[in-house]
Design an enzyme around this catalytic site. Sequence first.
Site, PDB file in Angstrom:
ATOM      1  N   GLU A 141       0.812  -1.212   0.000  1.00 15.89           N
ATOM      2  CA  GLU A 141       0.000   0.000   0.000  1.00 15.89           C
ATOM      3  C   GLU A 141       0.853   1.273   0.000  1.00 15.89           C
ATOM      4  OE1 GLU A 141      -3.074   0.097  -0.482  1.00 15.89           O
ATOM      5  OE2 GLU A 141      -3.687   2.126   0.082  1.00 15.89           O
ATOM      6  N   ASP A 142       1.907   1.287   0.786  1.00 15.32           N
ATOM      7  CA  ASP A 142       2.607   2.555   1.036  1.00 15.32           C
ATOM      8  C   ASP A 142       3.989   2.672   0.414  1.00 15.32           C
ATOM      9  OD1 ASP A 142       0.469   3.424   2.507  1.00 15.32           O
ATOM     10  OD2 ASP A 142       1.281   2.808   4.436  1.00 15.32           O
TER      11      ASP A 142
END
Length: 737
Positions: A93-94
């Site tokens: 996700e990051d």
Amino acid sequence: MGKEDNAILIEEVDSGAEKEYQEMVDAIHEHTQIKDLGKIREAFEFARSAHGEQRRKDGSLYITHPLAAAVIVAEMGLDEDSIISAILHDCIEDTEVSYDDIAKRFGASVADIVEGVTKLTRVVYTSKEEEQMENLRKMLLAMARDIRVILIKMADRLHNMRTMAYQAEKKQREKALETMEIYAPIAHRLGMQKIKWELEDLSLLYLDPVGYEEISRGLEEKEKEDAGFMERTEAAIKKRVQEAGIDGTVQSRTKHIYSIYRKMYGQNKEFSEVMDLYAFRVIVNDIADCYNVLGCIHELYHPVPGRFKDYIGTPKANMYQSLHTTVIGSEGIPFEVQIRTWDMHRTAEYGIAAHWKYKEGISGKSDEEKFAWIRNLLEAQQESDAQDFFSNLKVDMFSDEVFVFTPQGDVKSLPAGATPIDFAYSIHSAVGNRMTCAKVNGRIVPFSHVLQNGDVVEVITSNTSKGPSRDWLGMVKSSEARNKIRQWFKKERREENIVNGKASFEAEMRRLGVPLSALDDERVLQVILKRFSANTLDDLYASIGYGGLSAQKTVNRINDELRTIERAAREKGERPIWSHPTSQAKAVHGIVVEGVDNCLVKFSHCCMPVPGDEIVGFITRGYGVSIHRTDCKNYVNAVSKDKDKERWINVYWADDLSEKYETGLAITASDRNGLVMDIATVLNSLKVKVNALTARDIGGVASVFITIEVKDRNELGSAIARLLSVQGVKEVKRQGA
Ligand code: MN
């Protein structure tokens, strides 16, 4: 950014998280059997470099968050893959890291879990009505095909809630609400009490800071007031348990804040009115000791009647087991005691996670087997725990339902295997009827496309759409969509439906041998139309045509109605105008006796019925069933006097008749020479066999009685007609009429 700054940052990255890493290692050693930490260290370094200089709101390195989540996962006692996945859980996700990167380094299993957590993270939450909440909870469970995904997500959420103080107020409230409405109920559902309590208390802190403060202050004051009470009580219990020779551990605590909050607001009580704020727990080695300890407690303190609960004998739906009792302490303070074994304790604290660990120990189990018990657990809860939020809904964590989003972010629950057609009709029939195109996650898909959990589905409609196609009926999974499509065909295609419906109706009537002529009788028709709530036969055909009624069921019902009407008519001495078909029962002498196979059948001499005659059976005493015509004097007489009513039964002619039947005719003629010879000649020309012939002369009038054999009523009819054409014959009557 200057070169020097960069160097400082890197140094901090390298050193800063080592402390947190060590804390995680300690937790792993304490709570799991994992010895070799090589891969875990590798995951840590991988994630640390991926997150690089990212920082959390409190200024700490981002990597400290996944490490803290991994500590919680370790406390649950989960396996190596789970811990690695927790460390990597925010990488996809990051950071720039992809699924493939993780799969290559740590295997597909870890990559799948991380991807699963990522998907849950991407689910956008906005507070909705309870039904929407319920769908969202189920969606999250359904999306987490591997239960470890939801456990890691829990750990992630728990750590985020613990560090929520650094977030902006708006975000605090949003996350707290989401936690209270989604994650705490899931934790409860999965039996993870420890995490559930902490999530609830942390949420309450942001949702109702005043209420939270009131209770925590109240608890502090109460503890001061009852100074030393918990220590004294704990010591007293410990002493008593030891004296009984039981190896037990005693713990004390105050009830968690949200449970007191709920009591206050749910039961409208003041803080001072809430009883038993204190709770004690005795953990022992086996079940026998649980009951022994219970005895000790009840000797020591006065039990409050009606407050003892045996969840060992009857475990709670989420597997929770313990003995509960509430007692009044020596100082007049009520408190609860929970007694359980260590196994039960682990289950109570970590629920499903505790069991996951057990299953891990048994190697060689397939995923399917591993998940089977979770499924059983979830299903068992639906049956047993009526208050539970999952209670009335039949949900199978993995297969029954699919949860998708509208473009507005509402969750729709559809049956597994549902297509965009189901989705469109779940919004509104007009949306389904005007659908021209469907998009899933922004891409155009065919109408037969099977929806997956978490898909965002969009329907494109047009006012010029020609409406649904009949093929759609084969593509939909929900009865709602099916009904609405049929509804459309019912309205829009009436003429076509009548033609199609009539054809399949008549085919079915012929197949079952139900006489179409029966519907010519106006009384019969009215009864049948009423039965189907139709105004006309066309209405009935139209219903069959659009699929609202099945032709087979309709004809079966009509058949039943006809039999009822027929019976009623016979009882009144009337005869229905149609001839009823035979049932499948075995015929004897061409006669089927309703409800009886192969019974003795004889034809009555009073009326001598032939095929085609309406007939009825009479159960004789010892001679089987005798067959009468429904216009036989004896039958009419018996019925009119209500005589032997229960002995008259329905009988039918069989379909395939090969025998000839004997019947009698009474001929009245003016007496003349050669009369008998002429009668015999006529019958001979018709190839009718004459069994008997008697003739008498009564005052110039000849009375001839013949017994003949005919195939059926038709053959008999032509014989009668021919006899009437014989010179001098005035009347030909059937025997018994
Ligand atoms: Mn996270």
